[in-house]
Scaffold this active site. Structure first.
Site, mmCIF file in Angstrom:
data_model
loop_
_atom_site.group_PDB
_atom_site.id
_atom_site.type_symbol
_atom_site.label_atom_id
_atom_site.label_comp_id
_atom_site.label_asym_id
_atom_site.label_seq_id
_atom_site.Cartn_x
_atom_site.Cartn_y
_atom_site.Cartn_z
ATOM 1 N N TRP A 184 64.512 47.161 24.504
ATOM 2 C CA TRP A 184 63.195 47.363 23.901
ATOM 3 C C TRP A 184 62.514 46.007 23.801
ATOM 4 O O TRP A 184 63.134 45.026 23.395
ATOM 5 C CB TRP A 184 63.293 47.984 22.499
ATOM 6 C CG TRP A 184 61.941 47.968 21.856
ATOM 7 C CD1 TRP A 184 60.878 48.768 22.162
ATOM 8 C CD2 TRP A 184 61.463 47.041 20.870
ATOM 9 N NE1 TRP A 184 59.776 48.404 21.428
ATOM 10 C CE2 TRP A 184 60.103 47.348 20.625
ATOM 11 C CE3 TRP A 184 62.040 45.977 20.174
ATOM 12 C CZ2 TRP A 184 59.324 46.652 19.707
ATOM 13 C CZ3 TRP A 184 61.265 45.265 19.263
ATOM 14 C CH2 TRP A 184 59.917 45.617 19.035
ATOM 15 N N GLU A 225 63.441 51.673 26.193
ATOM 16 C CA GLU A 225 62.779 52.313 25.039
ATOM 17 C C GLU A 225 61.290 51.989 25.014
ATOM 18 O O GLU A 225 60.899 50.820 24.985
ATOM 19 C CB GLU A 225 63.447 51.820 23.749
ATOM 20 C CG GLU A 225 62.777 52.339 22.476
ATOM 21 C CD GLU A 225 63.419 51.776 21.206
ATOM 22 O OE1 GLU A 225 64.312 50.906 21.303
ATOM 23 O OE2 GLU A 225 63.000 52.203 20.108
ATOM 24 N N LYS A 227 57.213 52.391 23.477
ATOM 25 C CA LYS A 227 56.559 52.327 22.167
ATOM 26 C C LYS A 227 55.066 52.559 22.345
ATOM 27 O O LYS A 227 54.524 52.341 23.432
ATOM 28 C CB LYS A 227 56.836 50.973 21.527
ATOM 29 C CG LYS A 227 56.423 50.895 20.081
ATOM 30 C CD LYS A 227 57.188 49.845 19.315
ATOM 31 C CE LYS A 227 56.664 49.771 17.890
ATOM 32 N NZ LYS A 227 57.457 48.959 17.015
ATOM 33 N N ASP A 258 62.209 56.970 20.807
ATOM 34 C CA ASP A 258 62.293 56.658 19.380
ATOM 35 C C ASP A 258 61.285 57.565 18.680
ATOM 36 O O ASP A 258 60.105 57.606 19.048
ATOM 37 C CB ASP A 258 61.952 55.167 19.175
ATOM 38 C CG ASP A 258 62.059 54.718 17.730
ATOM 39 O OD1 ASP A 258 61.481 55.396 16.863
ATOM 40 O OD2 ASP A 258 62.674 53.671 17.462
ATOM 41 N N HIS A 261 57.787 56.363 17.766
ATOM 42 C CA HIS A 261 57.012 55.658 18.787
ATOM 43 C C HIS A 261 56.012 56.529 19.527
ATOM 44 O O HIS A 261 55.702 56.265 20.688
ATOM 45 C CB HIS A 261 57.961 55.001 19.791
ATOM 46 C CG HIS A 261 58.712 53.843 19.214
ATOM 47 N ND1 HIS A 261 59.482 52.992 19.963
ATOM 48 C CD2 HIS A 261 58.778 53.379 17.934
ATOM 49 C CE1 HIS A 261 60.011 52.069 19.190
ATOM 50 N NE2 HIS A 261 59.604 52.288 17.951
ATOM 51 N N HIS A 285 66.380 57.309 19.436
ATOM 52 C CA HIS A 285 66.429 56.530 18.205
ATOM 53 C C HIS A 285 65.789 57.430 17.173
ATOM 54 O O HIS A 285 64.564 57.601 17.174
ATOM 55 C CB HIS A 285 65.592 55.243 18.314
ATOM 56 C CG HIS A 285 66.379 54.070 18.779
ATOM 57 N ND1 HIS A 285 65.825 52.808 18.868
ATOM 58 C CD2 HIS A 285 67.681 53.946 19.143
ATOM 59 C CE1 HIS A 285 66.764 51.970 19.291
ATOM 60 N NE2 HIS A 285 67.880 52.631 19.472
ATOM 61 N N ASP A 293 54.858 53.544 12.429
ATOM 62 C CA ASP A 293 56.267 53.394 12.813
ATOM 63 C C ASP A 293 57.008 52.637 11.714
ATOM 64 O O ASP A 293 57.473 51.522 11.907
ATOM 65 C CB ASP A 293 56.316 52.637 14.154
ATOM 66 C CG ASP A 293 57.730 52.423 14.647
ATOM 67 O OD1 ASP A 293 58.585 53.289 14.382
ATOM 68 O OD2 ASP A 293 57.984 51.393 15.295
ATOM 69 N N ASP A 295 59.800 53.216 10.065
ATOM 70 C CA ASP A 295 61.268 53.178 10.056
ATOM 71 C C ASP A 295 61.861 53.509 8.699
ATOM 72 O O ASP A 295 62.781 52.824 8.221
ATOM 73 C CB ASP A 295 61.767 51.816 10.577
ATOM 74 C CG ASP A 295 61.483 51.644 12.062
ATOM 75 O OD1 ASP A 295 62.085 52.368 12.862
ATOM 76 O OD2 ASP A 295 60.626 50.811 12.423
ATOM 77 N N ASP A 325 67.577 54.639 13.980
ATOM 78 C CA ASP A 325 66.811 53.396 13.901
ATOM 79 C C ASP A 325 65.887 53.433 12.690
ATOM 80 O O ASP A 325 64.787 53.970 12.758
ATOM 81 C CB ASP A 325 65.995 53.209 15.198
ATOM 82 C CG ASP A 325 65.335 51.834 15.260
ATOM 83 O OD1 ASP A 325 65.628 50.995 14.391
ATOM 84 O OD2 ASP A 325 64.509 51.613 16.173
HETATM 85 C C1 LIG Z 1 65.609 46.744 16.019
HETATM 86 C C2 LIG Z 1 65.363 47.785 17.073
HETATM 87 O O1 LIG Z 1 65.771 47.416 18.309
HETATM 88 C C3 LIG Z 1 63.929 48.167 17.122
HETATM 89 O O2 LIG Z 1 63.729 48.922 15.943
HETATM 90 C C4 LIG Z 1 63.467 48.992 18.296
HETATM 91 O O3 LIG Z 1 64.422 49.917 18.695
HETATM 92 C C5 LIG Z 1 62.222 49.652 17.857
HETATM 93 O O4 LIG Z 1 62.244 50.822 17.623
HETATM 94 C C6 LIG Z 1 61.013 48.846 17.654
HETATM 95 O O5 LIG Z 1 60.013 49.556 17.069
HETATM 96 MN MN LIG Z 2 63.870 52.107 18.205
#
Ligand SMILES: C[C@H](O)[C@H](O)[C@@H](O)C(=O)CO
Ligand SMILES: [Mn+2]
Length: 418
Positions: A184, A225, A227, A258, A261, A285, A293, A295, A325
């Site tokens: 990523w 990955e 985004k 993800d 994303h 993810h 985003d 998390d 994630d």
């Molecule tokens: C730390 C991770 O690699 C990161 O979260 C990545 O996977 C991501 O989702 C960035 O938005």
């Molecule tokens: Mn991710």
């Protein structure tokens, strides 16, 4: 009633609809979740010349007790793993290497820097996955890495990705289970670009160079990955979904989705079946975006259940590599792992306990009334009784009793950290 008694009663309820409850639990036992190490230390890592978190991601909160050494992080992971049923994997980033106090540039990282992780994984019967770290570094300060206009910067990151795939290969060889090495990158622009194509061409060329270096696919599986946007890359991200979906299909790589994303009303659950028609495997993810985003720790919400249902209905438990994630520093970090991972497993169990064949038949027959009625009624079937029994059988705490263990660990271990 006892946990077993509740289970027997619940099992009968599901069996009336032809659901094989014991079979569902057997299947669940064999699903590894790739648990991301970076929830444990707010994505800081252990580099000697550690830099501030960058790449358009952010961790908020300052809950005490964060792991600040590899041993602390491993101990916290062991604590969380003792509360999560099943056998799982741990997902590492390149910044979690151990270089004995020496500055080792990321393009110089070697398997030996991850030897302690491998020994620990062997002792704990865990698989390991890996990620090159293309952020929190002076050479990523302007938010560009593999698509950078400067070839020397691109080359540095290409070398880092090649080094990372070799580390993934080492994990797979040592642990007897192929590592997923996921790339990523944060690359993008804050404001409207005048040229979207050139950076994407450069990213494509860089990836081609990364993957030209052969590693044994028996031991290392590559993923890319995408985004939609990040902090500071709101207008344009080079590695968009279409970019990587095309790249992965054409180059036989895994596309990693993800759940944070995509556009706010776009869901990953709706993508899995489509993607599996064209690739043997996809990677996830699983995260929880709250307005962006963000998390957040994964909750057992409708979308998580839908993801679980899709994986199960499509008989894709062996085709979807499920990773997590999220990174929340406002709550106990061991609890964060425990909540998120248990929820992922609950979502899969929820899917496994549905009369999926019957529901598919109803749809094929155009009986949408019964389809909706049953799908809704099953929401209040005694799913919790089956989950509790599963936890007991797998020797992990039942219901919220795991919180007592986390509180004890907090008191005895986390609160003593400076
Ligand atoms: C730390 C991770 O690699 C990161 O979260 C990545 O996977 C991501 O989702 C960035 O938005
Ligand atoms: Mn991710």
């Amino acid at each position: 009633m006892t946990i077993k008694g509740n289970f027997e009663w619940a099992k009968e309820e599901y069996e009336k609809w032809g659901v094989n409850v014991e079979g569902a639990l057997e299947k669940l036992k064999n699903v590894p979740i790739s648990i991301h190490c970076w929830q444990g230390d707010d994505v800081e890592g252990f580099e000697v010349n550690q830099q501030e978190l960058s790449g358009g991601i952010d961790v908020t909160g300052n809950y005490p007790g964060k792991a600040s050494t590899p041993d602390e992080l491993r101990s916290d992971l062991e604590m969380a793993l003792s509360l999560i049923p099943g056998h799982h994997r741990i997902n590492l980033h390149a910044i979690y290497g151990e270089t004995k106090g020496e500055v080792v540039e990321r393009d110089e990282l070697k398997p030996e820097h991850f030897e302690n992780w491998v020994n620990w994984a062997k002792d704990n019967k865990l698989g390991l996955d890996f990620n090159p770290t293309l952020f929190s570094h002076p050479k990523a300060d302007d938010g560009l890495t593999l698509s950078h206009p400067d070839p020397s910067i691109r080359d540095f990151w290409i070398r880092h990705c090649i080094a990372s795939r070799k580390i993934g290969e080492y994990f797979g060889k040592e642990l007897g289970t192929p590592a997923l090495t996921n790339i990523w990158i944060p690359d993008g622009y804050k404001d409207i670009p005048s040229d979207r194509l050139t950076p994407r061409k450069r990213l494509k060329e860089s990836l081609d160079k990364v993957f030209a270096d052969k590693v044994d696919e028996q031991y290392n599986v590559d993923a890319v990955e995408s985004k939609l946007f990040g902090i500071g890359s709101e207008a344009y991200v080079v590695g968009s979904h279409e970019f990587y979906m095309g790249y992965a299909l054409k180059n036989n790589k895994l596309c990693l989705l993800d759940t944070g994303h995509y556009h706010p009303t776009e869901v990953v659950s709706n993508k899995i079946s489509a993607m599996l028609l064209y690739s043997d495997q996809v990677a996830l993810h699983v995260s929880r975006p709250v307005r962006w985003d963000s998390d957040h720790v994964v909750a057992l919400d409708d979308e998580l259940k839908e993801i679980g249902m899709e994986i199960v209905r499509n008989d894709a438990l062996d085709q979807v590599r499920i990773g997590l994630d999220f990174f929340d520093a406002s709550i106990n970090r061991v609890a964060a792992w425990t909540i998120g991972t248990r929820n992922m497993l609950k979502a899969l169990l929820y899917g496994l306990l549905l009369p999926n064949d019957h529901l598919k038949e109803l749809q094929e027959a155009g009986n949408f009334t019964d389809r909706l009625a049953l799908m809704e009624e099953f929401k209040t079937y005694p799913f919790g009784a089956i989950w509790d029994y599963y936890c007991e059988e797998m020797d992990v705490p039942v219901k919220e009793t795991w919180l007592n263990d986390v509180r004890k660990y907090e008191e005895e271990v986390l609160s003593k950290r400076s």
